[in-house]
Write a protein that holds these residues in place. Structure first.
Motif, PDB file in Angstrom:
ATOM      1  N   UNK A 126       0.811  -1.213   0.000  1.00 14.57           N
ATOM      2  CA  UNK A 126       0.000   0.000   0.000  1.00 14.57           C
ATOM      3  C   UNK A 126       0.853   1.276   0.000  1.00 14.57           C
ATOM      4  N   UNK A 127       0.290   2.330  -0.574  1.00 11.06           N
ATOM      5  CA  UNK A 127       0.928   3.653  -0.507  1.00 11.06           C
ATOM      6  C   UNK A 127       0.670   4.179   0.903  1.00 11.06           C
ATOM      7  N   UNK A 142      -0.444   5.140  17.896  1.00  7.53           N
ATOM      8  CA  UNK A 142      -1.291   4.367  16.978  1.00  7.53           C
ATOM      9  C   UNK A 142      -2.772   4.380  17.343  1.00  7.53           C
ATOM     10  N   UNK A 143      -3.127   5.077  18.459  1.00  9.54           N
ATOM     11  CA  UNK A 143      -4.533   5.019  18.896  1.00  9.54           C
ATOM     12  C   UNK A 143      -5.438   5.829  17.990  1.00  9.54           C
ATOM     13  N   UNK A 144      -4.887   6.903  17.438  1.00  6.69           N
ATOM     14  CA  UNK A 144      -5.733   7.777  16.621  1.00  6.69           C
ATOM     15  C   UNK A 144      -5.411   7.554  15.142  1.00  6.69           C
ATOM     16  N   UNK A 145      -6.467   7.462  14.362  1.00  8.88           N
ATOM     17  CA  UNK A 145      -6.248   7.323  12.912  1.00  8.88           C
ATOM     18  C   UNK A 145      -5.787   8.665  12.353  1.00  8.88           C
ATOM     19  N   UNK A 146      -4.740   8.628  11.556  1.00 16.05           N
ATOM     20  CA  UNK A 146      -4.162   9.870  11.017  1.00 16.05           C
ATOM     21  C   UNK A 146      -4.377   9.882   9.507  1.00 16.05           C
ATOM     22  N   UNK A 147      -4.542  11.081   8.983  1.00 13.96           N
ATOM     23  CA  UNK A 147      -4.782  11.148   7.546  1.00 13.96           C
ATOM     24  C   UNK A 147      -4.261  12.425   6.924  1.00 13.96           C
ATOM     25  N   UNK A 148      -4.688  12.660   5.711  1.00  9.59           N
ATOM     26  CA  UNK A 148      -4.250  13.847   4.975  1.00  9.59           C
ATOM     27  C   UNK A 148      -4.688  15.125   5.675  1.00  9.59           C
ATOM     28  N   UNK A 272      13.171   4.753  14.801  1.00  8.73           N
ATOM     29  CA  UNK A 272      12.208   3.899  14.079  1.00  8.73           C
ATOM     30  C   UNK A 272      11.246   4.721  13.217  1.00  8.73           C
ATOM     31  N   UNK A 273      10.809   4.093  12.158  1.00 11.66           N
ATOM     32  CA  UNK A 273       9.858   4.745  11.260  1.00 11.66           C
ATOM     33  C   UNK A 273       8.619   3.855  11.176  1.00 11.66           C
ATOM     34  N   UNK A 274       7.449   4.485  11.046  1.00 12.31           N
ATOM     35  CA  UNK A 274       6.210   3.692  10.966  1.00 12.31           C
ATOM     36  C   UNK A 274       5.395   4.095   9.737  1.00 12.31           C
ATOM     37  N   UNK A 275       4.503   3.181   9.356  1.00 11.51           N
ATOM     38  CA  UNK A 275       3.611   3.454   8.223  1.00 11.51           C
ATOM     39  C   UNK A 275       2.313   4.039   8.737  1.00 11.51           C
ATOM     40  N   UNK A 276       1.946   5.174   8.153  1.00 10.80           N
ATOM     41  CA  UNK A 276       0.627   5.728   8.453  1.00 10.80           C
ATOM     42  C   UNK A 276      -0.250   5.454   7.242  1.00 10.80           C
ATOM     43  N   UNK A 277      -1.351   4.756   7.490  1.00 13.50           N
ATOM     44  CA  UNK A 277      -2.292   4.449   6.404  1.00 13.50           C
ATOM     45  C   UNK A 277      -3.351   5.545   6.453  1.00 13.50           C
ATOM     46  N   UNK A 278      -3.333   6.477   5.505  1.00 13.61           N
ATOM     47  CA  UNK A 278      -4.229   7.629   5.617  1.00 13.61           C
ATOM     48  C   UNK A 278      -5.684   7.203   5.856  1.00 13.61           C
ATOM     49  N   UNK A 279      -6.298   7.822   6.861  1.00 15.40           N
ATOM     50  CA  UNK A 279      -7.644   7.380   7.258  1.00 15.40           C
ATOM     51  C   UNK A 279      -8.663   7.612   6.151  1.00 15.40           C
ATOM     52  N   UNK A 280      -8.388   8.554   5.270  1.00 17.58           N
ATOM     53  CA  UNK A 280      -9.346   8.821   4.183  1.00 17.58           C
ATOM     54  C   UNK A 280      -9.312   7.734   3.117  1.00 17.58           C
ATOM     55  N   UNK A 342       6.521  -4.734  14.671  1.00 15.26           N
ATOM     56  CA  UNK A 342       7.943  -4.548  14.976  1.00 15.26           C
ATOM     57  C   UNK A 342       8.648  -3.842  13.809  1.00 15.26           C
ATOM     58  N   UNK A 343       8.167  -4.114  12.618  1.00 16.69           N
ATOM     59  CA  UNK A 343       8.754  -3.489  11.436  1.00 16.69           C
ATOM     60  C   UNK A 343       7.952  -2.274  10.967  1.00 16.69           C
ATOM     61  N   UNK A 344       7.144  -1.722  11.867  1.00 20.38           N
ATOM     62  CA  UNK A 344       6.484  -0.441  11.599  1.00 20.38           C
ATOM     63  C   UNK A 344       5.224  -0.507  10.761  1.00 20.38           C
ATOM     64  N   UNK A 345       4.724  -1.709  10.482  1.00 16.57           N
ATOM     65  CA  UNK A 345       3.545  -1.783   9.610  1.00 16.57           C
ATOM     66  C   UNK A 345       2.424  -2.594  10.253  1.00 16.57           C
ATOM     67  N   UNK A 346       1.243  -2.490   9.676  1.00 15.06           N
ATOM     68  CA  UNK A 346       0.063  -3.154  10.213  1.00 15.06           C
ATOM     69  C   UNK A 346      -0.698  -3.782   9.042  1.00 15.06           C
ATOM     70  N   UNK A 347      -0.667  -5.114   8.953  1.00 14.45           N
ATOM     71  CA  UNK A 347      -1.287  -5.756   7.781  1.00 14.45           C
ATOM     72  C   UNK A 347      -2.814  -5.707   7.793  1.00 14.45           C
ATOM     73  N   UNK A 348      -3.396  -5.309   8.915  1.00 14.82           N
ATOM     74  CA  UNK A 348      -4.861  -5.179   8.877  1.00 14.82           C
ATOM     75  C   UNK A 348      -5.260  -3.889   8.153  1.00 14.82           C
ATOM     76  N   UNK A 349      -4.287  -3.089   7.848  1.00 14.99           N
ATOM     77  CA  UNK A 349      -4.505  -1.843   7.101  1.00 14.99           C
ATOM     78  C   UNK A 349      -4.113  -2.076   5.631  1.00 14.99           C
ATOM     79  N   UNK A 350      -4.524  -1.279   4.691  1.00 15.15           N
ATOM     80  CA  UNK A 350      -5.464  -0.173   4.827  1.00 15.15           C
ATOM     81  C   UNK A 350      -6.893  -0.678   4.974  1.00 15.15           C
ATOM     82  N   UNK A 351      -7.714   0.180   5.587  1.00 13.74           N
ATOM     83  CA  UNK A 351      -9.119  -0.180   5.776  1.00 13.74           C
ATOM     84  C   UNK A 351      -9.950   0.145   4.549  1.00 13.74           C
TER      85      UNK A 351
END
Lengths: 555, 402
Positions: A126-127, A142-148, A272-280, A342-351
């Motif tokens: 995913x982008x 990670x509690x709050x969904x972040x987006x554009x 560390x770097x993490x992936x943000x899956x834009x909430x939109x 651990x590697x900064x990503x979440x496979x349940x995303x994107x929604x």
């Protein structure tokens, strides 16, 4: 007698074994499969190309298949294919998003589509917005969904990170690649368009007139530190230079996994770097494998290309993709480590994803972006010393003219020429008002006298700091073909000056240096370029145009 | 004294008989089996096979390939000629087009459902003056395995959308959800974006076509008597239908890849897809532990993909081919082939004696994912006349096809 027979036998054996050893170096009949692919899958693809070629796979007619893969920006490849400068057998862009645009453009001069049917996906990712973990946490991750929406607020904020309690982080520095070259660039501006309109589907050309959208896009783009040619390169820069250079950038999930794998394995010392899956919503990169329906692709190349595709889709190669952080296209492979928190990503995303707009809307968004993108304040510092005579000065002139043509009307350009003196050809003013005049002036440049590289570079740097707009991308392009011979300033002074701006991070003036010809001192030019966040290039009369093109992708 | 003469006489008689048998075997391959095998194989040319060409739809490719090997191992013959099956796969509607325009002259056609057979009856009557398939004749044209069209959805989202099972007005409810500009936000889940439904391309893939037909029945709230004017003359229906279809981003060319996308891309890309039950079974294992629980839901009225195998009654099919084709179809409906279809490929056997919920059956293994063996409480929709089917296809082609 016995000895004689033994000797003959030994010699014969040696000859025979030599023959079989040499056989693999004798080319025989070959089929070349050239692949133009998006750079983000380089780490996975290149070793597989090597492995496939070493196995000397053959077509039905017994010809050996040789795969030649070249990493190139997904959109840049389309332009090359359309203008005929690039003629690959296979085009494997990062995503399918631009295929309809490529087909629409291709059909202006051809009867059929360039890409017929639905090509198979090779690997998925995913982008995402890559952000340093402490910064993401400051935004509520990670509690709050972040987006554009959050990116836009941060970008527009004068306070920057201070608004989130972290004044030491300075302003929000954002990045995405150039939409005219790279898939992640085009997906970024489409996502911005949706976010600016509060939509997730159904984009129309009429939507693009919205003043709110223009304001939103201008706001987000104002935080851009620079653009760039490919997503892989952009990620590399972010992970190399750290949080002071860039707070966040639009890249692909797999690049985050790759970086975190390095960090966990202690080959990177970054935070560390993490992936943000834009909430939109976002887009997928699906890395389609498109054997082109182009006149230069022969039936046997098509056959060979399909064999390579089958190889890439085989389970061992798909499992290999997982190691590099991709989500395999093979549904039987579970999404396991390193695709984890651990590697900064979440496979349940994107929604959710955003709808891919029509080709005409995508073209409209590209045009809109040109009017909202962050302008550049640019000083070109060009060596016109006596050693530039001949082909050098003429190609330097013509490639500079091409470069000038690529700048947008709102970009401001100044050109300084240097030999033992520094002459200003045009001041730092918008190019839209003077493009033809600049082109005429550049055409009249000629070479003479000595080289005052340091003086000219230092002057450009100091002037740009004084005159340049800090809300613009600020950059200097220095072209030189030899060592400094007459400057008052020293190399150390130039480097000190550039290093003094380090706290500006990614927003500092970037210096791009071009070592033109064999006599240029690439090492010195590298010392000038690298601390600024710019880049040093080695160039010749043959490659200078390409280098100017690459520099243009930063703006 | 006479013994040698009698022996000679018997030997000559035997020789003549053997030559006679071999000569007869040359003319009539059914005599071949009488001939002494080692000599027969040495001196007689192999008999010409009876070739049965089969144009079939792709969904049953894996099962058919496996069954053919088993069938050929039984050494089937017609008049002593071995039966040879030649398979060619195609999209279900492409089979009709290829036969009607003469680019293929198969002995058997096997599209994914009787819908295409009904359409072929209609189209071939128009083209040739009489139908080239006869679905009323169970010997020459009958289903071999069946599977209903189902909806596959992510359980978490289906729970929000329709609870444990969709209601009777499933298609109308789905339409309303799909066109709601708020999408999932209207159901308190803005993070899921807009509602994403998928079916395959009705012009290329049977399951896509079946979906559009079920939707149309759903709009009218009936299960029979669908007419061409229901499609062509009702502007409200047309608007309703086109609104649903315009909410779909891309129509996959085939059912398998659509279901594979559902599993590979997860709920971000498709909330619900319409596929065959057997296709859903095929991916059930892959879906485990990937993006949450994937479940199958049965629509309020069913439409079956029943994989008819129909021998064509045209001048290019010889009586021997018809006989050979009948042997093949009989084998497909035999117990071993039917068991294989169920246990390995998730099809429902037409042989009612084979229990669906036996140990090892997908209906046993995946019962927790909503797969149900007994669907007797759900009505089937009637297969409309060929001209109605062709009308719906044309309507989709003119108004939706991209």
């Amino acid at each position: 007698m016995k000895l004689k027979i033994l000797s003959i036998f030994t010699i014969l054996s040696l000859i025979l074994s030599a023959c079989s050893a040499v056989e693999q170096f004798i080319p025989g009949e070959q089929v070349i499969v050239s692949i133009a692919y998006g750079s983000e899958k380089k780490e996975w693809l290149e070793p597989l190309v090597e492995q496939f070629n070493e196995a000397r796979n053959q077509t039905a007619d017994g010809k050996t298949i040789v795969v030649e893969a070249t990493a190139i920006g997904s959109i840049e490849a389309v332009r090359g294919i359309l203008d005929g400068t690039l003629q690959p057998t296979v085009w494997s862009p990062a995503s399918s998003i631009y295929i309809p645009v490529a087909n629409a453009e291709w059909k202006k001069n051809h009867a059929d589509d360039l890409v017929v049917g639905t090509p198979n996906d090779l690997v998925l990712s995913p982008v995402v917005i890559a952000m340093w973990r402490p910064m993401a946490q400051a935004l509520g991750w990670p509690d709050k969904a972040i987006g554009w929406e959050d990116i836009s607020l941060l970008a527009a904020s004068e306070e920057g990170w201070a608004a989130y309690g972290y004044p030491e982080w300075g302003k929000f520095k954002f990045g995405h690649t150039h939409p005219a070259y790279s898939n992640s660039g085009i997906t970024s501006i489409i996502a911005e368009t949706y976010a600016g309109l509060g939509k997730q589907r159904g984009l129309t050309e009429a939507d693009l007139q919205s003043p709110e959208l223009i304001e939103f896009m201008t706001g987000v783009e104002s935080s851009i530190i620079h653009y760039g040619t490919s997503t892989g390169f952009f990620a590399e820069r972010m992970f190399e230079r750290g949080p002071s250079y860039l707070s966040a950038a639009v890249i692909y999930e797999n690049l985050i996994v790759a970086q975190e794998t390095k960090r966990i394995g202690s080959t990177s010392s970054q935070v560390p770097v993490v992936a943000i899956y834009p909430k939109e919503g976002t887009f997928w990169t699906n890395n389609p494998y498109a054997v082109l329906n182009a006149p230069w692709v022969t039936p046997e190349q098509k056959e060979a290309a399909e064999l390579f595709e089958t190889f890439l889709l085989d389970k061992p190669q798909q499992l290999e993709a997982l190691k590099y952080g991709f989500r395999p296209a093979d549904p039987s492979i579970p999404l396991t480590a390193p695709l984890d928190a651990e590697h900064g990503v979440d496979v349940s995303q994107p929604q959710t994803i955003l709808e891919i707009p029509s080709a005409s809307v995508i073209t409209g968004i590209e045009n809109l972006w040109r009017t909202t993108k962050k302008p550049v304040d640019l000083i070109v510092v060009m060596d016109i010393s006596g050693s530039m005579r001949g082909d050098k000065i003429s190609t330097a002139r013509s490639s500079l003219i091409q470069f000038v043509q690529k700048l947008d009307d709102r970009d401001r350009l100044r050109i300084d020429l240097f030999n033992d003196q520094i002459t200003n050809l045009t001041p730092l003013t918008p190019i839209g008002d003077k493009r033809q005049q600049v082109v005429d002036s550049v055409s009249g440049i000629f070479e003479q006298n000595n080289t005052s590289l340091y003086d000219a570079t230092l002057k450009a740097y100091q002037d740009l700091q004084a005159e340049g707009d800090p809300n613009h991308i600020r950059a200097i392009v220095v072209l030189s073909d030899g060592e400094d011979t007459v400057s008052v300033a020293t190399l150390d002074e130039v480097i000190r000056q550039i290093q003094a701006s380090e706290e500006e991070g990614g927003n500092a003036i970037k210096v791009f240096t071009i070592a033109f010809g064999d006599d240029a001192d690439a090492d010195i030019l590298k010392q000038i370029a690298e601390p600024s966040g710019g880049k040093q290039y080695d160039s010749s009369t043959e490659t200078i145009q390409k280098i100017y093109d690459e520099i243009a992708t930063f703006f | 004294m006479y013994t040698p003469r009698i022996n000679w006489f018997l030997a000559v008689l035997y020789l003549l008989a053997a030559i006679g048998v071999f000569a007869a075997a040359l003319l009539f391959p059914s005599f071949r089996s009488i001939a002494y095998a080692p000599v027969r194989e040495l001196i007689l040319p192999p008999p010409e096979p009876v070739v049965v060409s089969v144009l079939y739809s792709t969904e049953k490719e894996a099962w058919l390939n496996e069954v053919i090997t088993d069938f050929e191992a039984t050494n089937p013959t017609v008049d002593g000629h071995p039966v040879q099956i030649e398979l060619e796969k195609m999209g279900s509607w492409e089979i009709n087009a290829a036969v009607l325009d003469g680019t293929r002259q198969p002995v058997i056609v096997s599209p994914a459902s009787s819908l295409q057979i009904a359409a072929m009856v209609d189209s071939s009557t128009v083209k040739f003056g009489n139908p080239i398939v006869n679905p009323a004749d169970q010997t020459s044209c009958r289903p071999v395995v069946t599977t209903p069209l189902v909806l596959v959805a992510w359980k978490e989202r289906a729970d929000v959308l329709w609870g444990t099972q969709p209601g009777k007005s499933l298609w109308k409810d789905l339409h309303n959800t799909l066109i709601d500009p708020q999408g999932w936000a209207a159901l308190n889940h803005p993070e899921w974006g807009y509602v994403k439904f998928g079916h395959s391309d009705p012009l290329k893939s049977n399951s896509g076509y079946m979906t559009t037909l079920l939707m149309t029945y759903g709009y009218y709230g009936k299960t029979s008597n669908l007419s061409a004017s229901d499609i062509l003359s009702n502007t409200e229906y047309q608007q309703w239908f086109l609104e649903t279809e315009s909410s779909i981003g891309t129509f996959e060319y085939s059912t398998g890849p659509l279901m594979e996308k559902m599993v590979v891309y997860g709920p971000s890309t498709f909330d619900i897809v319409a596929v065959y039950e057997s296709t859903a079974i095929e991916q059930a294992e892959n879906a485990v532990g990937r993006y949450g629980e994937l479940r199958v839901y049965y629509p309020p009225a069913l439409l079956w993909s029943d994989h008819p195998f129909c021998i064509l009654s045209t001048d290019w099919v010889t009586p021997q081919q018809t006989e050979a084709a009948t042997l093949f179809i009989n084998y497909l409906t035999s117990e071993p082939a039917q068991q294989l279809a169920l246990l390995k490929y998730g099809f429902r056997p037409v042989d009612a004696a084979i229990p669906l919920e036996q140990t090892g059956s997908p209906f046993d293994r995946y019962a927790a994912n909503g797969f149900r063996a007994d669907l007797s409480n759900l009505p089937d929709v009637e297969i409309p006349a060929g001209n109605v089917l062709n009308t719906l296809r044309d309507f989709w082609s003119r108004n939706v096809s991209r």
